[in-house]
Design an enzyme around this catalytic site. Structure first.
Site, PDB file in Angstrom:
ATOM      1  N   LYS A  39     -52.545  18.848 -14.726  1.00 28.09           N
ATOM      2  CA  LYS A  39     -51.528  18.504 -15.727  1.00 28.09           C
ATOM      3  C   LYS A  39     -50.937  17.125 -15.421  1.00 28.09           C
ATOM      4  O   LYS A  39     -51.068  16.628 -14.296  1.00 28.09           O
ATOM      5  CB  LYS A  39     -50.429  19.572 -15.728  1.00 28.09           C
ATOM      6  CG  LYS A  39     -49.672  19.687 -14.407  1.00 28.09           C
ATOM      7  CD  LYS A  39     -48.746  20.895 -14.397  1.00 28.09           C
ATOM      8  CE  LYS A  39     -48.093  21.055 -13.030  1.00 28.09           C
ATOM      9  NZ  LYS A  39     -47.374  22.325 -12.918  1.00 28.09           N
ATOM     10  N   ARG A 135     -38.226  31.060 -15.735  1.00 28.94           N
ATOM     11  CA  ARG A 135     -38.630  29.950 -16.594  1.00 28.94           C
ATOM     12  C   ARG A 135     -39.340  30.557 -17.814  1.00 28.94           C
ATOM     13  O   ARG A 135     -38.809  30.544 -18.900  1.00 28.94           O
ATOM     14  CB  ARG A 135     -39.542  28.988 -15.817  1.00 28.94           C
ATOM     15  CG  ARG A 135     -39.913  27.748 -16.583  1.00 28.94           C
ATOM     16  CD  ARG A 135     -40.518  26.666 -15.690  1.00 28.94           C
ATOM     17  NE  ARG A 135     -41.791  27.049 -15.078  1.00 28.94           N
ATOM     18  CZ  ARG A 135     -42.468  26.266 -14.244  1.00 28.94           C
ATOM     19  NH1 ARG A 135     -41.998  25.072 -13.910  1.00 28.94           N
ATOM     20  NH2 ARG A 135     -43.613  26.660 -13.718  1.00 28.94           N
ATOM     21  N   ARG A 222     -53.734  28.524  -7.713  1.00 31.64           N
ATOM     22  CA  ARG A 222     -53.513  27.358  -8.575  1.00 31.64           C
ATOM     23  C   ARG A 222     -53.034  26.199  -7.701  1.00 31.64           C
ATOM     24  O   ARG A 222     -51.913  26.197  -7.214  1.00 31.64           O
ATOM     25  CB  ARG A 222     -52.434  27.657  -9.631  1.00 31.64           C
ATOM     26  CG  ARG A 222     -52.729  28.873 -10.493  1.00 31.64           C
ATOM     27  CD  ARG A 222     -51.698  29.033 -11.595  1.00 31.64           C
ATOM     28  NE  ARG A 222     -50.334  29.127 -11.103  1.00 31.64           N
ATOM     29  CZ  ARG A 222     -49.719  30.269 -10.781  1.00 31.64           C
ATOM     30  NH1 ARG A 222     -50.341  31.432 -10.906  1.00 31.64           N
ATOM     31  NH2 ARG A 222     -48.475  30.258 -10.342  1.00 31.64           N
ATOM     32  N   TYR A 268     -30.799  -9.284 -10.667  1.00 30.34           N
ATOM     33  CA  TYR A 268     -29.715  -8.896 -11.576  1.00 30.34           C
ATOM     34  C   TYR A 268     -28.518  -8.345 -10.812  1.00 30.34           C
ATOM     35  O   TYR A 268     -28.693  -7.533  -9.892  1.00 30.34           O
ATOM     36  CB  TYR A 268     -30.197  -7.795 -12.533  1.00 30.34           C
ATOM     37  CG  TYR A 268     -31.175  -8.253 -13.566  1.00 30.34           C
ATOM     38  CD1 TYR A 268     -30.871  -9.258 -14.480  1.00 30.34           C
ATOM     39  CD2 TYR A 268     -32.435  -7.649 -13.661  1.00 30.34           C
ATOM     40  CE1 TYR A 268     -31.786  -9.654 -15.443  1.00 30.34           C
ATOM     41  CE2 TYR A 268     -33.357  -8.035 -14.624  1.00 30.34           C
ATOM     42  CZ  TYR A 268     -33.022  -9.044 -15.509  1.00 30.34           C
ATOM     43  OH  TYR A 268     -33.918  -9.425 -16.459  1.00 30.34           O
ATOM     44  N   MET A 315     -37.666  -4.884 -14.752  1.00 27.55           N
ATOM     45  CA  MET A 315     -38.625  -4.131 -15.556  1.00 27.55           C
ATOM     46  C   MET A 315     -40.064  -4.335 -15.070  1.00 27.55           C
ATOM     47  O   MET A 315     -40.865  -3.406 -15.036  1.00 27.55           O
ATOM     48  CB  MET A 315     -38.499  -4.518 -17.029  1.00 27.55           C
ATOM     49  CG  MET A 315     -39.308  -3.625 -17.955  1.00 27.55           C
ATOM     50  SD  MET A 315     -39.274  -4.147 -19.671  1.00 27.55           S
ATOM     51  CE  MET A 315     -37.628  -3.682 -20.153  1.00 27.55           C
ATOM     52  N   ASP A 316     -40.381  -5.593 -14.670  1.00 24.11           N
ATOM     53  CA  ASP A 316     -41.768  -5.925 -14.350  1.00 24.11           C
ATOM     54  C   ASP A 316     -41.969  -6.512 -12.955  1.00 24.11           C
ATOM     55  O   ASP A 316     -43.098  -6.743 -12.542  1.00 24.11           O
ATOM     56  CB  ASP A 316     -42.293  -6.960 -15.355  1.00 24.11           C
ATOM     57  CG  ASP A 316     -41.847  -6.650 -16.767  1.00 24.11           C
ATOM     58  OD1 ASP A 316     -42.331  -5.652 -17.308  1.00 24.11           O
ATOM     59  OD2 ASP A 316     -40.977  -7.377 -17.294  1.00 24.11           O
TER      60      ASP A 316
HETATM   61  C1  LIG Z   1     -47.753  22.826 -11.609  1.00 25.39           C
HETATM   62  C2  LIG Z   1     -48.026  24.253 -11.366  1.00 25.39           C
HETATM   63  C3  LIG Z   1     -48.816  24.642 -10.270  1.00 25.39           C
HETATM   64  C4  LIG Z   1     -49.265  23.685  -9.191  1.00 25.39           C
HETATM   65  O1  LIG Z   1     -48.196  23.474  -8.301  1.00 25.39           O
HETATM   66  P1  LIG Z   1     -48.361  22.676  -6.929  1.00 25.39           P
HETATM   67  O2  LIG Z   1     -47.079  22.862  -6.222  1.00 25.39           O
HETATM   68  O3  LIG Z   1     -48.582  21.248  -7.304  1.00 25.39           O
HETATM   69  O4  LIG Z   1     -49.527  23.258  -6.234  1.00 25.39           O
HETATM   70  C5  LIG Z   1     -49.155  25.982 -10.173  1.00 25.39           C
HETATM   71  N1  LIG Z   1     -48.728  26.886 -11.075  1.00 25.39           N
HETATM   72  C6  LIG Z   1     -47.932  26.549 -12.118  1.00 25.39           C
HETATM   73  C7  LIG Z   1     -47.484  27.593 -13.073  1.00 25.39           C
HETATM   74  C8  LIG Z   1     -47.551  25.218 -12.288  1.00 25.39           C
HETATM   75  O5  LIG Z   1     -46.750  24.895 -13.314  1.00 25.39           O
END
Ligand SMILES: *Cc1c(COP(=O)(O)O)cnc(C)c1O
Length: 373
Positions: A39, A135, A222, A268, A315-316
């Site tokens: 993601k 969540r 995951r 700045y 900014m840059d």
């Molecule tokens: C982003 C996410 C992950 C991965 O999390 P990490 O801490 O980067 O391993 C796993 N499960 C869900 C639901 C997430 O939103």
């Protein structure tokens, strides 16, 4: 790699991501598959190249946050299973089904809307259980069984997975984590007793995976931050294998080097005053690149020396204090190694009162990504 002209770029080692994934897989029981989380443009590393690398390295699944991210990967020719971790609108499920994209059931109310849609191809559903993070997710065993009933009686709906997400898996103290785990286990055992366990049962993100034991009845993890080579939190540093290495470096070059007299100010708002005659370098990176103003006072590396970011970040561009005169276009390391010194994303994130996840996601599309094998 598309051509670019600027001096600032991120270098991403796909070989390092591949090795990190192989290390993670080697630490898991053989029946546990890995979902590579790509993601947010793979945490700034580039969703498509990382997805390809992850699959090649042995990941079986991908996950993203949005339908748009999943569709983009399909359009680029990625055919592996993809799960969307966040909720999509019930009216959009046909798009997911057509592209064989797995989706999350975020609540019973959502499912009651979704079953009204007409589908022509299989829709893989992973039911999310809220075990304490609050969540998204179903709240109880009653809701779970009500959901299963709906899924079972709806054409093309397939109960493919059940999962939850930990709020504190990156903390060494395990009391909240254990509560969530036990809650999830009660759901899993109920399904097991009724012989209704779906093909995929998953709960661990990177933090949870560092705690994974052979006895855990889950067959998918995951993984996000860990495959990019970073620890989930400061507290987890001690649990990290030395084999896991950061994949992203950030470099630039000095576009101006000059001497500034004692008492002169920088940038700045004149927030920095030279304490003596100082060598100051200008670096072409700024907050439009996601290099936040809050990084003022942090250090970058030039010729193996830590150099403070002085004055406001623009900014840059930004200015740094050099230990001595160095040639124009000398390499600046913002993240990564320079000579024998090193700066990690986590150290920088501390300066922003944030975490390295955020720092990496902020690196904007204006920074070219260069891939090395
Ligand atoms: C982003 C996410 C992950 C991965 O999390 P990490 O801490 O980067 O391993 C796993 N499960 C869900 C639901 C997430 O939103």
């Amino acid at each position: 790699m598309t051509q670019f002209y600027r001096d600032t770029y991120a270098e991403i080692s796909l070989r390092t991501i591949e090795k990190n994934i192989q290390t993670i897989l080697a630490g898991l029981p053989a029946h546990v598959k890995m979902m590579a989380t790509v993601k947010a443009n793979a945490y700034g590393h580039g969703a498509y190249p990382v997805a390809q690398t992850a699959l090649k390295a042995g990941a079986d699944f991908l996950s993203v946050a949005l339908l748009d991210e999943a569709v983009a990967l399909r359009k680029q020719g990625i055919y592996a299973p993809i799960l969307i971790l966040g909720p999509i609108h019930p009216e959009q499920i046909a798009i997911a089904a057509e592209s064989d994209i797995h989706i999350t059931v975020p609540s019973l109310a959502w499912l009651q809307e979704a079953v009204k849609q007409k589908l022509t191809s299989t829709l893989h559903l992973h039911v999310k259980m809220d075990t304490g993070m609050h969540r998204i997710g179903l709240q109880s065993l009653d809701e779970l069984f009500a959901a299963l009933y709906l899924i079972q009686k709806t054409d093309h709906f397939c109960f493919t997975g059940i999962f939850t997400h930990f709020a504190t898996s990156d903390e060494l103290s395990t009391s909240h984590y254990s509560n969530q785990l036990n809650q999830f286990l009660t759901y899993v055992r109920q399904l097991e007793d009724q012989k209704r366990l779906p093909p995929f049962v998953h709960c661990s993100n990177s933090g949870g995976t560092l705690r994974f034991t052979k006895e855990m009845p889950f067959n998918l993890v995951r993984i996000g931050i860990l495959m990019y080579g970073l620890e989930p939190s400061d507290e987890m540093v001690s649990l990290m294998s030395p084999q896991i290495q950061p994949a992203l470096s950030l470099y630039s070059r000095l576009t101006q080097v000059k001497k500034v007299k004692k008492g002169e100010h920088i940038s700045y708002g004149y927030t920095y005053e030279a304490q003596e005659d100082e060598w100051i370098g200008t670096v072409p990176i700024g907050y439009a690149d996601g290099w936040c103003r809050a990084l003022q006072g942090a250090s970058v590396l030039v010729e193996g020396h830590y150099c403070e970011i002085v004055g406001r970040i623009c900014m840059d561009q930004m200015m740094i204090r050099l230990p001595f005169e160095v040639p124009l276009y000398t390499l600046v390391t913002l993240i990564g190694t320079n000579k024998d010194k090193w700066i990690g994303a986590r150290t920088l994130a501390h300066h922003m009162d944030s975490i390295h996840y955020e720092l990496l996601c902020l690196l904007s599309a204006r920074i070219p990504r260069v891939y090395t094998l």
